[in-house]
Scaffold this motif. Structure first.
Motif, mmCIF file in Angstrom:
data_model
loop_
_atom_site.group_PDB
_atom_site.id
_atom_site.type_symbol
_atom_site.label_atom_id
_atom_site.label_comp_id
_atom_site.label_asym_id
_atom_site.label_seq_id
_atom_site.Cartn_x
_atom_site.Cartn_y
_atom_site.Cartn_z
ATOM 1 N N SER A 175 123.084 -10.107 -32.162
ATOM 2 C CA SER A 175 123.808 -9.227 -31.196
ATOM 3 C C SER A 175 125.218 -10.076 -30.861
ATOM 4 C CB SER A 175 123.267 -8.650 -30.140
ATOM 5 O OG SER A 175 122.660 -9.639 -29.308
ATOM 6 N N SER A 176 125.061 -11.371 -30.881
ATOM 7 C CA SER A 176 126.351 -12.089 -30.423
ATOM 8 C C SER A 176 126.462 -13.705 -30.906
ATOM 9 C CB SER A 176 126.308 -12.236 -28.883
ATOM 10 O OG SER A 176 125.142 -13.384 -28.571
ATOM 11 N N ASN A 177 127.542 -14.105 -31.212
ATOM 12 C CA ASN A 177 127.708 -15.243 -31.398
ATOM 13 C C ASN A 177 126.895 -16.489 -30.785
ATOM 14 O OD1 ASN A 177 129.475 -14.961 -33.813
ATOM 15 N ND2 ASN A 177 131.196 -15.027 -32.583
ATOM 16 N N VAL A 339 132.452 -1.155 -42.203
ATOM 17 C CA VAL A 339 131.791 -1.023 -41.015
ATOM 18 C C VAL A 339 131.587 0.881 -41.010
ATOM 19 C CG1 VAL A 339 132.041 -0.801 -38.533
ATOM 20 C CG2 VAL A 339 132.683 -2.828 -39.733
ATOM 21 N N LYS A 343 127.880 2.443 -40.524
ATOM 22 C CA LYS A 343 127.630 3.321 -39.645
ATOM 23 C C LYS A 343 127.265 4.705 -39.960
ATOM 24 C CE LYS A 343 130.451 1.101 -35.959
ATOM 25 N NZ LYS A 343 131.669 1.314 -35.172
ATOM 26 N N PHE A 352 120.139 1.177 -37.775
ATOM 27 C CA PHE A 352 121.076 0.621 -36.888
ATOM 28 C C PHE A 352 121.698 -0.474 -38.126
ATOM 29 C CE2 PHE A 352 116.965 -0.580 -36.155
ATOM 30 C CZ PHE A 352 116.700 -1.813 -36.697
ATOM 31 N N SER A 355 124.128 -6.428 -37.412
ATOM 32 C CA SER A 355 125.094 -7.147 -36.444
ATOM 33 C C SER A 355 125.957 -6.324 -35.819
ATOM 34 C CB SER A 355 125.460 -8.333 -37.421
ATOM 35 O OG SER A 355 126.464 -8.108 -38.082
ATOM 36 N N PRO A 356 126.673 -6.741 -34.871
ATOM 37 C CA PRO A 356 128.041 -6.058 -34.413
ATOM 38 C C PRO A 356 129.067 -6.078 -35.539
ATOM 39 C CG PRO A 356 127.108 -7.631 -32.654
ATOM 40 C CD PRO A 356 126.429 -7.987 -34.201
ATOM 41 N N PRO A 357 129.813 -5.045 -35.535
ATOM 42 C CA PRO A 357 131.184 -5.136 -36.597
ATOM 43 C C PRO A 357 131.787 -6.438 -36.740
ATOM 44 C CG PRO A 357 130.811 -2.982 -35.470
ATOM 45 C CD PRO A 357 129.939 -3.856 -34.569
ATOM 46 N N GLU A 358 132.154 -6.977 -35.425
ATOM 47 C CA GLU A 358 132.763 -8.150 -35.357
ATOM 48 C C GLU A 358 132.251 -9.721 -35.968
ATOM 49 O OE1 GLU A 358 131.089 -7.798 -31.110
ATOM 50 O OE2 GLU A 358 131.848 -6.565 -32.877
ATOM 51 N N MET A 359 130.888 -9.191 -36.398
ATOM 52 C CA MET A 359 130.221 -10.498 -36.846
ATOM 53 C C MET A 359 129.923 -10.216 -38.531
ATOM 54 S SD MET A 359 127.347 -11.502 -34.097
ATOM 55 C CE MET A 359 126.966 -12.913 -34.925
ATOM 56 N N CYS A 360 130.628 -9.301 -39.058
ATOM 57 C CA CYS A 360 130.551 -8.968 -40.245
ATOM 58 C C CYS A 360 131.984 -9.048 -40.983
ATOM 59 C CB CYS A 360 129.895 -7.596 -40.800
ATOM 60 S SG CYS A 360 131.145 -6.197 -40.425
#
Length: 456
Positions: A175-177, A339, A343, A352, A355-360
């Motif tokens: 979920s996060s860096n 993305v 989704k 689901f 990972s969040p979009p910013e991590m792909c």
């Protein structure tokens, strides 16, 4: 003058001094959807190819340029070897240097692929352990989700020479860096236990399976703070899918394939080696006539072979120049579309993203319905084969075993243990992802699960 002096530059890719024929300027109008389809018309039209990440893709115009180089070599091999090959390789290296913001051309070598680049770096580390530069038992740190071939190379080169291997356990789904940074710090502390030193950290820029963009700049900075001797970034998927600035990242070694997301034919990669005392001791594992003249020259001749995939970088730049925003525009659009499609699939299946979009980047992980009951890596491979054979969909599947004591990610009542890695490249259309969506829907509606797959 004899016939062998005539000007065939339009056909053979260059003039008699080894210079490429002048290429037409990119069109002022961005490439159209029809032109993109024409460039990739050699793809099997019956297959929804959602797996650019594995083998990449090469447009017809670049394949044509490659064929010209191949024929130029076959036409007069001696003249090609003595007068054309090295100038052409130099032009490709200059373009790569500019793309990755290397400080010096001597920092850029062209090799077959990222696995070859890893062998070059790890061979150097093994020599350091064997010859006393590193102490036996000192540590090499790598991510748990490092590419399988690179993990095996680390064991083959480093463990065999006396290095202690530590894997960084990475969470997935993530979920996060910060989750990655915390685990990495723990691994470095473990590496320094009992008086050891961490001699090398091998960090992926984009992990292969599961696919996650790793905060390489921050992890490299942490390595410097913690006294790690060398940092090697295995960025096989990076160039063309994420921004690459090697000076900003700050690693000692950085490699990326040019055939995955940068439209070169297979196979070609670059290896960046930051100018330092260690880089001067790097050698290509295939020893040939240029041994001892520096890695760029060693890599530029490893015996008679087809070097054409390394020579077409200028033609690739022409192709990329036809797109609005160049490579940055391609990256941005691929990311936004993957993305969006990820989704769409997750919503359709009630699952689901991994990972969040910013991590792909241009790939994203999408959970499969838990009722498919994927319970092993073999199940994942067999289900992938079923999608290929029965539904003509090509997409990799990752098996993720829930950890003991943790709540498994669920889609309603079923535990999600399988994730698709979908890619988006310029040739993909929404229908590719709809075909995948509908294939999985049919399996679910038919009551299929992986226990029904044939045993081997």
């Amino acid at each position: 003058m004899g016939a062998h002096h005539r000007d065939d530059s339009a056909e053979n890719g260059g003039d008699d001094n080894g210079h490429l024929a002048k290429r037409p300027r990119p069109a002022s109008c961005p490439i159209s959807a029809a032109e993109i389809a024409e460039e990739f018309a050699h793809h099997d039209p019956s297959v929804a190819r959602i797996n650019n990440g594995s083998f990449g893709s090469c447009p017809a115009s670049v394949l044509a340029a490659q064929l010209r180089w191949q024929r130029l070599f076959l036409r007069q091999p001696d003249e090609f070897y003595f007068h054309r090959l090295q100038p052409a390789l130099l032009r490709s290296r200059i373009l790569v240097k500019e793309l990755i913001n290397a400080a010096d051309l001597d920092e850029v070598s062209l090799v077959d692929n990222a696995t070859t680049a890893a062998a070059i770096v790890l061979q150097h580390a093994s020599w350091a352990f064997a010859e006393g530069g590193f102490r036996k038992g000192d540590a090499v740190v790598m991510l748990h989700y490092a590419y399988g071939a690179v993990k095996k190379s680390i064991h083959a080169y480093v463990a065999r020479a006396g290095g202690h291997i530590i894997e960084v356990p990475l969470p997935f789904p993530v979920s996060s860096n910060e989750e990655i940074v915390q685990e990495f710090r723990k691994a470095l502390e473990l590496g320094k236990a009992n008086g050891r030193r961490v001699r090398l950290a091998v960090i992926d820029h984009v992990t292969s399976m599961p696919s996650v963009v790793i905060p390489v700049k921050e992890l490299t900075r942490i390595c410097r703070e913690e006294g790690v001797d060398q940092v090697f970034v295995d960025a096989a998927h990076a160039i063309g899918s994420v921004e690459v600035d090697v000076q900003d990242i700050g690693a000692d070694f950085y490699t990326s394939n040019l055939h995955k997301w940068f439209f070169c034919p297979p196979s070609v990669a670059f290896l960046y080696t930051k100018k330092c005392s260690a880089s001067s001791r790097l050698h290509h594992p295939v020893v040939s006539h240029e041994y001892g003249n520096g890695l760029p020259l060693e890599s530029a001749w490893i015996g008679t072979r087809d070097y054409s995939s390394q020579l077409v970088v200028p033609s690739v730049m022409d192709f990329i120049g036809r797109f609005e925003g160049g490579i940055e525009g391609i990256r941005k659009r691929n990311h936004e579309k993957v993305v969006e499609m990820g989704k769409m699939l997750a919503d359709a299946w009630g699952t689901f993203l991994g990972s969040p979009p910013e991590m792909c980047c241009s790939m994203i992980m999408v959970g499969l319905p838990g009722c498919l009951r994927i319970s092993s890596e073999k199940d994942a491979l067999k289900l992938r084969s079923l999608l290929r054979k029965e539904f003509e969909v090509e997409v990799p599947i990752h098996y993720q075993l829930p950890k003991d004591g943790e709540d498994a990610e669920k889609d309603g009542s079923s535990t999600v243990t399988g994730y698709l890695r979908i890619s988006h490249q310029v040739y993909n259309v929404e229908g590719d992802y709809h075909k995948l969506r509908d294939a999985v829907h049919k399996l679910v509606n038919d009551g299929f699960n992986c226990t029904m797959l044939p045993s081997e």
